[in-house]
Design an enzyme around this catalytic site. Structure first.
Site, mmCIF file in Angstrom:
data_model
loop_
_atom_site.group_PDB
_atom_site.id
_atom_site.type_symbol
_atom_site.label_atom_id
_atom_site.label_comp_id
_atom_site.label_asym_id
_atom_site.label_seq_id
_atom_site.Cartn_x
_atom_site.Cartn_y
_atom_site.Cartn_z
ATOM 1 N N LYS A 41 0.850 -1.211 0.000
ATOM 2 C CA LYS A 41 0.000 0.000 0.000
ATOM 3 C C LYS A 41 0.874 1.245 0.000
ATOM 4 O O LYS A 41 0.677 2.165 -0.802
ATOM 5 C CB LYS A 41 -0.877 -0.003 1.253
ATOM 6 C CG LYS A 41 -1.533 1.328 1.580
ATOM 7 C CD LYS A 41 -2.467 1.258 2.764
ATOM 8 C CE LYS A 41 -1.828 1.585 4.053
ATOM 9 N NZ LYS A 41 -1.571 2.993 4.355
ATOM 10 N N ASN A 42 1.866 1.263 0.903
ATOM 11 C CA ASN A 42 2.624 2.494 1.095
ATOM 12 C C ASN A 42 3.655 2.753 0.000
ATOM 13 O O ASN A 42 4.228 3.843 -0.057
ATOM 14 C CB ASN A 42 3.267 2.504 2.484
ATOM 15 C CG ASN A 42 2.196 2.597 3.570
ATOM 16 O OD1 ASN A 42 1.025 2.865 3.273
ATOM 17 N ND2 ASN A 42 2.564 2.338 4.800
ATOM 18 N N ARG B 207 -1.174 14.128 13.263
ATOM 19 C CA ARG B 207 -0.681 13.955 11.888
ATOM 20 C C ARG B 207 -0.607 15.283 11.134
ATOM 21 O O ARG B 207 -1.264 15.500 10.122
ATOM 22 C CB ARG B 207 -1.546 12.936 11.143
ATOM 23 C CG ARG B 207 -1.862 11.722 11.936
ATOM 24 C CD ARG B 207 -1.407 10.376 11.541
ATOM 25 N NE ARG B 207 -0.692 10.063 10.400
ATOM 26 C CZ ARG B 207 -1.019 9.045 9.592
ATOM 27 N NH1 ARG B 207 -2.128 8.400 9.810
ATOM 28 N NH2 ARG B 207 -0.272 8.739 8.567
ATOM 29 N N ASP C 60 4.187 0.468 12.125
ATOM 30 C CA ASP C 60 2.968 -0.173 11.593
ATOM 31 C C ASP C 60 2.820 -1.612 12.073
ATOM 32 O O ASP C 60 1.745 -2.196 11.914
ATOM 33 C CB ASP C 60 2.962 -0.145 10.054
ATOM 34 C CG ASP C 60 2.822 1.278 9.541
ATOM 35 O OD1 ASP C 60 3.037 1.487 8.339
ATOM 36 O OD2 ASP C 60 2.532 2.171 10.347
ATOM 37 N N CYS D 89 -6.017 11.524 12.592
ATOM 38 C CA CYS D 89 -6.755 10.273 12.772
ATOM 39 C C CYS D 89 -6.459 9.789 14.193
ATOM 40 O O CYS D 89 -5.771 10.445 14.952
ATOM 41 C CB CYS D 89 -6.323 9.251 11.733
ATOM 42 S SG CYS D 89 -4.601 8.852 11.901
ATOM 43 N N ARG E 6 -8.585 -1.145 4.175
ATOM 44 C CA ARG E 6 -7.813 -0.014 3.615
ATOM 45 C C ARG E 6 -6.413 -0.498 3.222
ATOM 46 O O ARG E 6 -5.790 0.047 2.325
ATOM 47 C CB ARG E 6 -7.676 1.116 4.637
ATOM 48 C CG ARG E 6 -8.940 1.893 4.876
ATOM 49 C CD ARG E 6 -8.690 3.132 5.692
ATOM 50 N NE ARG E 6 -7.673 3.986 5.082
ATOM 51 C CZ ARG E 6 -7.341 5.173 5.587
ATOM 52 N NH1 ARG E 6 -7.906 5.604 6.702
ATOM 53 N NH2 ARG E 6 -6.425 5.922 4.999
HETATM 54 C C1 EPZ Z 1 3.641 6.994 6.449
HETATM 55 O O1 EPZ Z 1 2.806 7.962 7.083
HETATM 56 C C2 EPZ Z 1 2.796 5.744 6.293
HETATM 57 N N1 EPZ Z 1 1.653 6.022 5.426
HETATM 58 C C3 EPZ Z 1 2.319 5.276 7.669
HETATM 59 O O2 EPZ Z 1 1.589 4.068 7.462
HETATM 60 C C4 EPZ Z 1 3.539 4.987 8.524
HETATM 61 O O3 EPZ Z 1 3.096 4.620 9.817
HETATM 62 C C5 EPZ Z 1 4.416 6.241 8.621
HETATM 63 O O4 EPZ Z 1 4.769 6.679 7.282
HETATM 64 C C6 EPZ Z 1 5.705 5.979 9.379
HETATM 65 O O5 EPZ Z 1 6.401 4.946 8.756
HETATM 66 C C7 EPZ Z 1 1.842 5.986 4.091
HETATM 67 O O6 EPZ Z 1 2.936 5.746 3.602
HETATM 68 C C8 EPZ Z 1 0.622 6.226 3.240
HETATM 69 P P1 EPZ Z 1 5.517 10.386 8.733
HETATM 70 P P2 EPZ Z 1 3.293 9.511 7.183
HETATM 71 O O7 EPZ Z 1 5.367 11.642 7.987
HETATM 72 O O8 EPZ Z 1 4.020 9.872 5.942
HETATM 73 C C9 EPZ Z 1 5.017 13.622 12.119
HETATM 74 C C10 EPZ Z 1 -0.215 2.616 7.679
HETATM 75 O O9 EPZ Z 1 -0.735 2.048 8.649
HETATM 76 N N2 EPZ Z 1 4.863 14.606 11.039
HETATM 77 O O10 EPZ Z 1 6.777 9.589 8.569
HETATM 78 O O11 EPZ Z 1 2.120 10.316 7.578
HETATM 79 C C11 EPZ Z 1 3.877 12.608 12.166
HETATM 80 O O12 EPZ Z 1 2.767 13.140 12.873
HETATM 81 C C12 EPZ Z 1 0.188 4.065 7.796
HETATM 82 O O13 EPZ Z 1 0.022 2.063 6.572
HETATM 83 C C13 EPZ Z 1 4.889 15.959 11.366
HETATM 84 O O14 EPZ Z 1 5.030 16.340 12.518
HETATM 85 O O15 EPZ Z 1 4.298 9.407 8.400
HETATM 86 C C14 EPZ Z 1 4.505 11.444 12.872
HETATM 87 O O16 EPZ Z 1 4.496 11.679 14.267
HETATM 88 C C15 EPZ Z 1 -0.120 4.648 9.155
HETATM 89 N N3 EPZ Z 1 4.728 16.876 10.374
HETATM 90 C C16 EPZ Z 1 5.951 11.475 12.367
HETATM 91 O O17 EPZ Z 1 6.160 12.802 11.857
HETATM 92 C C17 EPZ Z 1 4.574 16.509 9.067
HETATM 93 O O18 EPZ Z 1 4.446 17.404 8.191
HETATM 94 C C18 EPZ Z 1 6.234 10.486 11.250
HETATM 95 O O19 EPZ Z 1 5.228 10.670 10.266
HETATM 96 C C19 EPZ Z 1 4.545 15.131 8.755
HETATM 97 C C20 EPZ Z 1 4.703 14.201 9.756
#
Ligand code: EPZ
Length: 415
Positions: free
Chosen positions: A22-23, A121, A305, A116, A397
């Site tokens: 998915k990712n 996020r 995850d 969520c 999903r």
């Molecule tokens: C991706 O989410 C994945 N989703 C998530 O998978 C996965 O858990 C996550 O990466 C970490 O590996 C997809 O790829 C579609 P991040 P993403 O930006 O990109 C904070 C699943 O179950 N942050 O690496 O949203 C954020 O809140 C999903 O398949 C900011 O503060 O993750 C988090 O605490 C869930 N500001 C941390 O960084 C921003 O602008 C890491 O988030 C962006 C993120």
């Protein structure tokens, strides 16, 4: 009915193939928007998030169709630049389309991507990245607007590792003038797969998989055509299902090199695995050792995850285990449901203490998000009696056919 039912208590035994990731698929679909032609994703997972991203591309003017599990996206006429909130609320990762719309048309507008249950996020890193690349970005109450006459190269050092913000920067930079350097990038495999897909489209990108990615902007891109890699989180979830039931399962096409940190923990709790002509054999008959402090980390560390599915496994192992969640501030949402099945898990200051070994009993539980729902399925397979997991729509999903897959592994699962 939005539920899945499971009769637990049987060790899983059998063989399963792992669906496309998915990712990896979602950012590759965003990349297709950067080409005024036809792109293909082969072995693309037929999951709700992919169908949602497909609808968004259609909303922007693309034509999409499937041939088996190959997804075709003709983005020749995809010049609309507005994504309605009903999509961005449903799937926050659609925010990476902003970079692609800017790269293609110099403007984009989308509903504010909702948080969520696993955390607020925010998207501040995404928007700051686009500003650094020369876009004007306006945040209004429920929408984001961005525009740029021409995106220009920049050197960007991410203050924190972010998968989505790294993808945002890559998608916006591949058509920007000059050489962009992104530092402190996320190193998740999905980033590398996106870069490979874009390079196949004619982008000039080096350094993926390391913390520093260099992108030299090009005039235009041609259509992409690549196979979506197997999903490392789905593979890990099924190994957790085998571990919770002390079974012995075979994964036909595991992304082995992407599972190192997870398999290290699997071995520590007593799991044994070997690879025979590409098939991973995971023997969980010896799973019996509680895990001391497991910490979720950015890649290549233990993936956040798989934190919830591992919770369910540790609930079946006598003794005290601990998992610390360091990526999302609220990712233990499924604990109360696991405890309703008989698990004894307490959460304090970002760490879950699991007093494992108490019997799990089937009952009706509710999934509130994707991986927490998967954890309930894993626990149900180990529980005595029948479990009904409501909120199956969260699980689908990310899992294409979790019922069929678990039945292939000998699980008694039905819709
Ligand atoms: C991706 O989410 C994945 N989703 C998530 O998978 C996965 O858990 C996550 O990466 C970490 O590996 C997809 O790829 C579609 P991040 P993403 O930006 O990109 C904070 C699943 O179950 N942050 O690496 O949203 C954020 O809140 C999903 O398949 C900011 O503060 O993750 C988090 O605490 C869930 N500001 C941390 O960084 C921003 O602008 C890491 O988030 C962006 C993120």
């Amino acid at each position: 009915m939005d539920e899945i039912r499971i009769a637990g208590g049987t060790p899983l035994r059998g063989t399963v193939s792992i669906q496309g990731s998915k990712n990896a698929a979602l950012p590759m679909m965003a990349a297709a928007l950067l080409c005024r032609g036809v792109s293909v994703l082969r072995s693309c997972p037929g999951i709700a998030d992919v169908f949602c991203m497909e609808k968004i591309l259609q909303e922007l003017g693309a034509f999409t169709w499937w041939d088996g599990d190959d997804l075709y996206m003709d983005c020749t006429l995809a010049d609309k630049t507005e994504i309605p909130g009903r999509y961005t609320e449903k799937m926050r990762s659609s925010v990476i389309l902003l970079g692609a719309m800017l790269g293609r048309n110099g403007r984009g507008r989308l509903g504010y991507p909702g948080g969520c249950v696993i955390g607020k996020r925010p998207v501040d890193l995404h928007l700051e990245t686009l500003r650094r690349l020369g876009a004007e970005v306006f945040e209004e109450k429920c929408l984001i607007r961005a525009s740029a006459k021409k995106l220009r190269a920049a050197r960007i050092v991410f203050p924190r590792r972010s998968v989505g913000a790294t993808e945002q920067g890559i998608l916006a930079a591949v058509l920007a003038e000059g050489e962009t350097c992104l530092e402190n990038c996320a190193e998740e495999p999905e980033i590398s797969w996106l870069c490979r897909y874009l390079r196949g489209m004619g982008a000039e990108i080096t350094g993926e998989g390391s913390g520093r990615i260099r992108i030299r902007g090009v005039e235009r891109l041609s259509g992409g055509d690549m196979k979506v890699p197997p999903d490392r989180i789905v593979a890990g979830t099924y190994i957790c299902a085998g571990a919770a039931t002390r079974g012995r399962i075979r994964l036909k096409n595991p992304p082995l090199e992407e599972l190192t940190a997870f398999l290290e923990v699997y071995r520590k709790i007593g799991g044994q695995y070997k690879v025979k002509s590409g098939t991973l054999i995971a023997d969980s008959t010896g799973v019996s050792v509680p895990a001391d402090e497991v910490r979720t980390e950015v890649y290549p560390g233990f993936p956040t995850d798989l934190q919830s599915p591992l919770l369910a496994v540790l609930a079946t192992i006598p003794g005290e285990s601990r998992i610390r969640e360091t990526i999302f501030e609220d990712r233990f949402k499924t604990v109360p449901e696991l405890n309703r099945m008989g698990a004894r898990i307490t959460v304090k200051d970002g760490e879950a203490l699991i007093r494992g070994g108490y019997p799990l009993t089937g009952c009706t539980v509710r999934a509130r998000e994707l991986r927490g729902g998967a954890a309930l399925v894993v626990a149900a397979l180990a529980a005595e009696g029948i479990t009904t997991v409501e909120g199956y729509s969260f699980i689908e999903r990310g899992y294409e056919q979790i019922g069929r897959d678990l039945r292939d592994l000998g699980g008694r699962v039905w819709r």
